[in-house]
Design a protein around this motif. Structure first.
Motif, mmCIF file in Angstrom:
data_model
loop_
_atom_site.group_PDB
_atom_site.id
_atom_site.type_symbol
_atom_site.label_atom_id
_atom_site.label_comp_id
_atom_site.label_asym_id
_atom_site.label_seq_id
_atom_site.Cartn_x
_atom_site.Cartn_y
_atom_site.Cartn_z
ATOM 1 N N ILE A 136 2.603 -37.242 49.004
ATOM 2 C CA ILE A 136 3.968 -37.265 49.529
ATOM 3 C C ILE A 136 4.914 -37.537 48.365
ATOM 4 N N LYS A 137 5.954 -36.725 48.262
ATOM 5 C CA LYS A 137 6.947 -36.917 47.194
ATOM 6 C C LYS A 137 8.282 -37.285 47.816
ATOM 7 N N ILE A 138 8.734 -38.500 47.529
ATOM 8 C CA ILE A 138 10.005 -38.999 48.054
ATOM 9 C C ILE A 138 11.031 -38.940 46.937
ATOM 10 N N ALA A 139 12.155 -38.282 47.187
ATOM 11 C CA ALA A 139 13.163 -38.091 46.142
ATOM 12 C C ALA A 139 14.550 -38.449 46.648
ATOM 13 N N ASP A 140 15.209 -39.357 45.942
ATOM 14 C CA ASP A 140 16.613 -39.727 46.194
ATOM 15 C C ASP A 140 16.864 -40.075 47.663
ATOM 16 N N TYR A 146 13.261 -42.640 61.603
ATOM 17 C CA TYR A 146 14.627 -42.686 61.078
ATOM 18 C C TYR A 146 14.931 -41.374 60.366
ATOM 19 N N LYS A 147 16.175 -40.961 60.438
ATOM 20 C CA LYS A 147 16.626 -39.755 59.750
ATOM 21 C C LYS A 147 17.527 -40.173 58.581
ATOM 22 N N PRO A 148 17.050 -40.074 57.367
ATOM 23 C CA PRO A 148 17.859 -40.488 56.211
ATOM 24 C C PRO A 148 19.084 -39.604 56.039
ATOM 25 N N GLN A 149 20.148 -40.198 55.483
ATOM 26 C CA GLN A 149 21.374 -39.437 55.256
ATOM 27 C C GLN A 149 21.273 -38.533 54.024
ATOM 28 N N ALA A 150 20.375 -38.864 53.108
ATOM 29 C CA ALA A 150 20.237 -38.069 51.890
ATOM 30 C C ALA A 150 18.809 -38.173 51.381
ATOM 31 N N GLY A 151 18.423 -37.178 50.592
ATOM 32 C CA GLY A 151 17.116 -37.190 49.962
ATOM 33 C C GLY A 151 16.080 -36.386 50.730
ATOM 34 N N SER A 152 14.862 -36.354 50.197
ATOM 35 C CA SER A 152 13.797 -35.552 50.783
ATOM 36 C C SER A 152 12.474 -36.308 50.766
ATOM 37 N N ILE A 153 11.619 -35.921 51.719
ATOM 38 C CA ILE A 153 10.244 -36.411 51.788
ATOM 39 C C ILE A 153 9.373 -35.172 51.915
ATOM 40 N N VAL A 154 8.731 -34.772 50.832
ATOM 41 C CA VAL A 154 7.981 -33.518 50.825
ATOM 42 C C VAL A 154 6.503 -33.807 51.045
ATOM 43 N N TYR A 155 5.961 -33.174 52.092
ATOM 44 C CA TYR A 155 4.557 -33.326 52.463
ATOM 45 C C TYR A 155 4.030 -31.951 52.851
ATOM 46 N N LYS A 156 2.956 -31.534 52.212
ATOM 47 C CA LYS A 156 2.379 -30.208 52.443
ATOM 48 C C LYS A 156 3.412 -29.107 52.215
ATOM 49 N N GLY A 157 4.236 -29.308 51.207
ATOM 50 C CA GLY A 157 5.223 -28.305 50.833
ATOM 51 C C GLY A 157 6.443 -28.229 51.714
#
Length: 270
Positions: free
Chosen positions: A8-12, A57-68
């Motif tokens: 999982i890649k969490i960004a900003d 929760y739904k973040p206001q900004a950023g991404s959580i990338v899982y399985k593309g």
């Protein structure tokens, strides 16, 4: 030593509730074949981070990338179907159902047959339920909760309810397991049991449970929130430290233990 694959890649990642900033631009890679611990003081944003990962929760900004795919704003049920399951700091079981019924309820997302598509109960729907029941019974055996399998969970001791919740998460057959303070409120013996289960879940049980892949092969990506630093240092391959919604450190346990910022914010001097 080869760098493990990023699961999982969490960004900003940023999350706010009104004027309160729960998460502030979090960047974190969660790796496969590792137990990642997230630590920090109360209110640091640890549970908020898990709630973003599993869709609560739904973040206001950023991404959580899982399985593309960016899963930061999709529903929890879809996240679960993609292979992410969790336990909760405050137990979230069906209190009026038995242990067995709670675990079978978790299997519902996998059930393809019902009375409309399967015809009579003793058709395909019945065969499918038997297969799901076998997995659930193996999980009950693994977690040593056989004595309470038919007891209503609201009547169980706290530590046993925590085991049932862990079992329910396993029943979802996750590729990623999020554990939110699984040992909170437990005595030493109960903590030791849960720590043993976490290690066994991570490593897998091989041919002890040949027909239940989640137990046979294990869960090779676990994210653990825990306040007991002894447990964290023993179990975690990597630790991320949050404070007031920001990540202040990340590294191996020995690095975190000696990090001046972490000591000042959370661990304190010995």
């Amino acid at each position: 030593m080869n760098q493990p694959d990023t699961k999982i890649k969490i960004a900003d990642l940023s999350l706010s509730f009104g004027g309160i900033k729960a998460l502030k631009g979090i960047n974190l890679d969660i790796y496969d074949n590792q137990i990642t611990a997230v630590i920090g003081p109360n209110g640091a944003g640890k549970t908020s981070l898990l709630n973003c990962i599993n869709g609560f929760y739904k973040p206001q900004a950023g991404s959580i990338v899982y399985k593309g795919q960016n899963i930061a704003r999709i529903r929890p049920d879809r996240v679960a179907k993609m292979g992410i399951a969790r336990t909760f700091q405050n137990i979230e079981l069906y209190s009026g159902l038995t242990t067995l019924e709670n675990l079978m309820a978790a299997r519902h997302i996998f059930m393809k047959q019902n009375f409309l598509t399967g015809g009579a109960y003793f058709g395909p729907a019945h065969k499918e339920e038997i297969a799901h029941r076998k997995i659930v019974e193996d999980i009950i055996d693994f977690l040593e909760i056989e004595p309470v399998r038919k007891k209503v969970v609201s009547m169980l001791p706290y530590g046993m309810r925590k085991r049932v919740e862990l079992g329910r998460a396993l029943a979802l057959e996750p590729e990623v397991l999020l554990l939110d303070e699984p040992m909170a409120g437990m005595n030493l013996e109960e903590k030791e049991d849960i720590a043993r289960f976490i290690v066994d879940i991570f490593e897998g049980q091989g041919e002890t449970y040949p027909d239940t892949p989640i137990l046979r092969d294990g869960v090779k990506c676990i994210v653990l929130i825990e306040h007991d630093m002894g447990v964290v240092m023993d179990l975690a391959d990597r630790i991320a430290v949050l404070d007031f919604g920001s990540k202040i450190a990340e590294g191996r346990p020995e690095e975190i233990k000696n990090d001046e910022h972490v000591i000042a914010a959370y661990l304190g001097d010995e």
